[in-house]
Design an enzyme around this catalytic site. Structure first.
Site, mmCIF file in Angstrom:
data_model
loop_
_atom_site.group_PDB
_atom_site.id
_atom_site.type_symbol
_atom_site.label_atom_id
_atom_site.label_comp_id
_atom_site.label_asym_id
_atom_site.label_seq_id
_atom_site.Cartn_x
_atom_site.Cartn_y
_atom_site.Cartn_z
ATOM 1 N N SER A 112 0.838 -1.192 0.000
ATOM 2 C CA SER A 112 0.000 0.000 0.000
ATOM 3 C C SER A 112 0.885 1.258 0.000
ATOM 4 O O SER A 112 1.588 1.505 -0.958
ATOM 5 C CB SER A 112 -0.958 -0.043 1.190
ATOM 6 O OG SER A 112 -1.930 0.954 1.090
ATOM 7 N N HIS A 157 -4.441 -0.560 -4.418
ATOM 8 C CA HIS A 157 -5.871 -0.781 -4.173
ATOM 9 C C HIS A 157 -6.714 -0.330 -5.364
ATOM 10 O O HIS A 157 -7.855 0.127 -5.186
ATOM 11 C CB HIS A 157 -6.357 -0.011 -2.932
ATOM 12 C CG HIS A 157 -5.582 -0.248 -1.685
ATOM 13 N ND1 HIS A 157 -5.805 -1.315 -0.844
ATOM 14 C CD2 HIS A 157 -4.562 0.465 -1.119
ATOM 15 C CE1 HIS A 157 -4.972 -1.243 0.187
ATOM 16 N NE2 HIS A 157 -4.206 -0.180 0.030
#
Length: 235
Positions: free
Chosen positions: A121, A158
């Site tokens: 991330s 994401h």
């Protein structure tokens, strides 16, 4: 350089870092490593909690992390690290603290010399030239947007295709198209959850069952799978 850039830490219904743990194990090798873990992206929980959470998974694959917050001299910790692991959370806070502590240059130098780098991330986002393709709110203000520049392209972790019903806001694709409109020389990799990019021996590959979506100004978005060649992104 050796990089493992993971979109997300956890898939729905799975334990934390469960889906990428075998790739992390293969990446770090069979010899036990004590990696330096950077927890600075944590906002609503402590660095100690974050370290413990990551260690609970790393122990299963024969490795260990020590949070950089435990070292008196964080730059020296990076210089002596077996590996560098950067967790997800808020990218803006992560970048601000890394800049304040003089760690951007130290990390870049060590990774360029071969120290393995794992990020998920926000930790993947900062491997890029800037943090501009993060999804996070700017809850703090870093000195600048420039990050590690370990790869010459941007990652949007994401990455989502969905446009929820009755939602009038922009899609992720619209936002990335805005980025490439004003940053025309950069590719952006929409890295869907459950996937990761592996860079070894100057070869870049996608790992995971889902495609990556590649954006570049003036070109139609491309859908590439783990069977495709990603080396063009390194030039």
């Amino acid at each position: 350089m050796r990089l493992l850039l993971i979109s997300n830490s956890t898939n729905p219904g799975e334990a934390y870092l469960d889906y990428p743990k075998e790739q992390i194990k293969n990446f770090l090798g069979h010899k036990a490593k004590n990696a330096v873990f950077i927890p600075y992206a944590a906002v609503t929980f402590s660095y100690d909690e974050y370290e413990e959470k990551v260690n609970s998974r790393f122990a299963e694959i024969g490795h260990h992390v020590t949070g950089i917050h435990r070292f008196i001299n964080p730059v020296e910790a990076i210089e002596n690290a077996d590996a560098i692991v950067v967790g997800g959370g808020n990218t803006w806070q992560l970048v601000k603290i890394l800049q304040e502590k003089g760690l951007m240059k130290a990390i870049r130098k060590r990774v360029k010399k071969g120290t393995p780098y794992i990020g998920w991330s926000a930790g993947s986002n900062i491997a890029c030239p800037t943090l501009k393709t993060t999804n996070d709110m700017p809850i703090v203000e870093p000195e600048k947007f420039k990050t590690l520049r370990l790869v010459p392209f941007q990652i949007n972790p994401h990455y989502l295709d969905d446009h929820p019903a009755n939602h009038g806001g922009e899609t992720r694709e619209v936002r990335i198209n805005e980025f490439i409109e004003v940053n025309r020389d950069l590719f952006v990799v929409g890295l869907r959850e459950g996937t990761m990019l592996l860079l070894e021996d100057n070869e870049l590959v996608l790992i995971g069952k889902r495609n990556a979506r590649i954006f570049k100004f003036g070109q139609d978005p491309m859908e590439l799978s783990h069977e495709d060649d990603f080396s063009f992104l390194l030039s």
